[in-house]
Design an enzyme around this catalytic site. Structure first.
Site, PDB file in Angstrom:
ATOM      1  N   LYS A   1      41.060  48.508  33.028  1.00 50.80           N
ATOM      2  CA  LYS A   1      41.746  47.211  33.150  1.00 50.80           C
ATOM      3  C   LYS A   1      40.997  46.154  32.362  1.00 50.80           C
ATOM      4  O   LYS A   1      41.591  45.366  31.619  1.00 50.80           O
ATOM      5  CB  LYS A   1      41.851  46.805  34.629  1.00 50.80           C
ATOM      6  CG  LYS A   1      42.948  47.548  35.374  1.00 50.80           C
ATOM      7  CD  LYS A   1      42.858  47.391  36.878  1.00 50.80           C
ATOM      8  CE  LYS A   1      43.895  48.308  37.540  1.00 50.80           C
ATOM      9  NZ  LYS A   1      43.717  48.476  38.968  1.00 50.80           N
TER      10      LYS A   1
ATOM     11  N   GLN B   1      40.808  45.705  43.900  1.00 49.35           N
ATOM     12  CA  GLN B   1      41.010  47.152  43.747  1.00 49.35           C
ATOM     13  C   GLN B   1      40.961  47.843  45.116  1.00 49.35           C
ATOM     14  O   GLN B   1      40.014  47.645  45.880  1.00 49.35           O
ATOM     15  CB  GLN B   1      39.922  47.714  42.817  1.00 49.35           C
ATOM     16  CG  GLN B   1      40.090  49.165  42.466  1.00 49.35           C
ATOM     17  CD  GLN B   1      41.318  49.441  41.595  1.00 49.35           C
ATOM     18  OE1 GLN B   1      41.566  48.730  40.619  1.00 49.35           O
ATOM     19  NE2 GLN B   1      42.079  50.451  41.955  1.00 49.35           N
TER      20      GLN B   1
ATOM     21  N   ASP C   1      49.154  42.190  41.593  1.00 43.28           N
ATOM     22  CA  ASP C   1      49.463  43.530  42.109  1.00 43.28           C
ATOM     23  C   ASP C   1      50.772  43.522  42.901  1.00 43.28           C
ATOM     24  O   ASP C   1      51.335  44.580  43.191  1.00 43.28           O
ATOM     25  CB  ASP C   1      48.324  44.016  43.033  1.00 43.28           C
ATOM     26  CG  ASP C   1      47.661  45.282  42.510  1.00 43.28           C
ATOM     27  OD1 ASP C   1      48.197  45.873  41.547  1.00 43.28           O
ATOM     28  OD2 ASP C   1      46.608  45.658  43.049  1.00 43.28           O
TER      29      ASP C   1
END
Ligand code: NDP
Length: 296
Positions: A56, A100, A123
């Site tokens: 990422k 994460q 997200d």
């Protein structure tokens, strides 16, 4: 011999998407002095998470955006993590925040996700974004589901009126895919572990999305001839010679004899996730700056 399905090349599509993001970022900088920024928070040493976070970071920089990495020890307290999220919420250089997952057991994941400013929740896991998506409002949507729908539209064109079956009802894949396909005017069925006669339900699908987490569960004779099959599953299994390999939730060998188009694993949905994350960060930055987002 049966026809072979068209292989949907997610790697190539994702590369094109990243190029479009890069072009959009350059234009935002030139026209508005806006440089989108993504903050990623990693707690602990989970090897898979470390690989994701590294990729990422690399791809965010390659797209011309700012990337902020925050690595915290596994023992970090929930309070300290929440304080970091709050700091990122108010940082004007940070337009997207991603924590994460998975988080260590002593941290309440839902509490942390819902502490993110929904407008920075790239997200798309915040309950406000789930609600916005479900009610047809502008929302930041989970990246893998967006990737699935982009690939399906690329393969099929309009999805309107198609019978779509999604196997899996998780909050991060199955449900948001279903919402997105409903927005595309599909007739949507969500199947799960209690579904009766799953093979028969799958055979109805013009568009079959598998998000189960069971290696090669969906067989070729569950697939309607000519259907588009999007395989979200990523399963590591023991192959020949004792080496491990990645397979999807669909038995690719038999399904590709029947389907009209199909995503491979790896190289299908997988590469789309980060590309869609970059796209979401640009959209979030534009929304926060009050700028009309470019077409990406
Ligand atoms: P979850 O485990 O959260 O959900 C799995 C779903 O599959 C559940 O709804 C479950 O039903 C259903 N299910 C399980 N067994 C069966 C069965 N025998 N028959 C029918 N349905 C069944 O998984 P996720 O949604 O998080 O992930 C699904 C897959 O996608 C995984 O392989 C994961 O690795 C992959 N993935 C890939 C990503 C990417 O490409 N970047 C990102 C995210 C996930 P029930 O609700 O009834 O238990």
């Amino acid at each position: 011999m049966s026809a072979q399905a068209k292989i949907i090349d997610g790697k190539a599509y994702a590369a094109g998407l990243r190029e479009r993001v890069e072009t959009a970022v350059a234009k935002l900088k030139a026209d508005h002095g806006l440089q989108p920024g993504l903050a990623v928070v990693l707690v602990g040493e989970d090897p898979a998470s470390q690989v994701y976070v590294r990729n990422k970071h690399k791809q965010t920089l390659e797209a011309g955006m700012n990337s902020y990495e925050h690595r915290l020890d596994t023992s970090v307290s929930e309070g300290d993590l929440l304080a970091l999220v709050e700091q990122l919420n108010t940082d004007p250089n940070v337009h997207g925040i991603l924590v994460q997952l998975p988080l260590p057991d002593h941290i309440d994941t839902e509490k942390v996700i819902n502490a993110i400013n929904p407008d920075k929740d790239v997200d798309g896991f915040h309950v406000i974004n789930a609600g916005r998506l479900a009610t047809g409002q502008d929302a930041l949507v989970a990246c893998t589901p967006v990737g699935c729908v982009l690939l399906a539209k690329d393969a099929l064109g309009s999805l309107s009126g198609l019978d779509a079956v999604i196997v899996g009802r998780s909050n991060i894949v199955g449900k948001p895919v279903a919402q997105l396909l409903l927005q595309e005017s599909c007739t949507v069925t969500i199947a799960h572990s209690r579904t009766k006669d799953l093979p028969q339900v799958c055979r109805r699908a013009d568009l079959l999305v598998a998000a189960v987490g069971r290696p090669e569960m969906i067989k070729g004779d569950w697939v309607k001839p000519g259907a588009c099959v999007i395989d979200v599953g990523i399963n590591r299994i023991e192959g020949e010679n004792g080496k491990t390999r990645l397979v999807g939730d669909v038995d690719f060998a038999s399904a590709s004899e029947v389907a009209g188009s199909i995503t491979p694993v790896p190289g299908g949905v997988g590469p789309m996730t980060i590309a869609c994350l970059l796209r979401s960060t640009v959209l979030a930055a534009c929304a926060q700056a009050g700028i009309t987002a470019p077409e990406i």
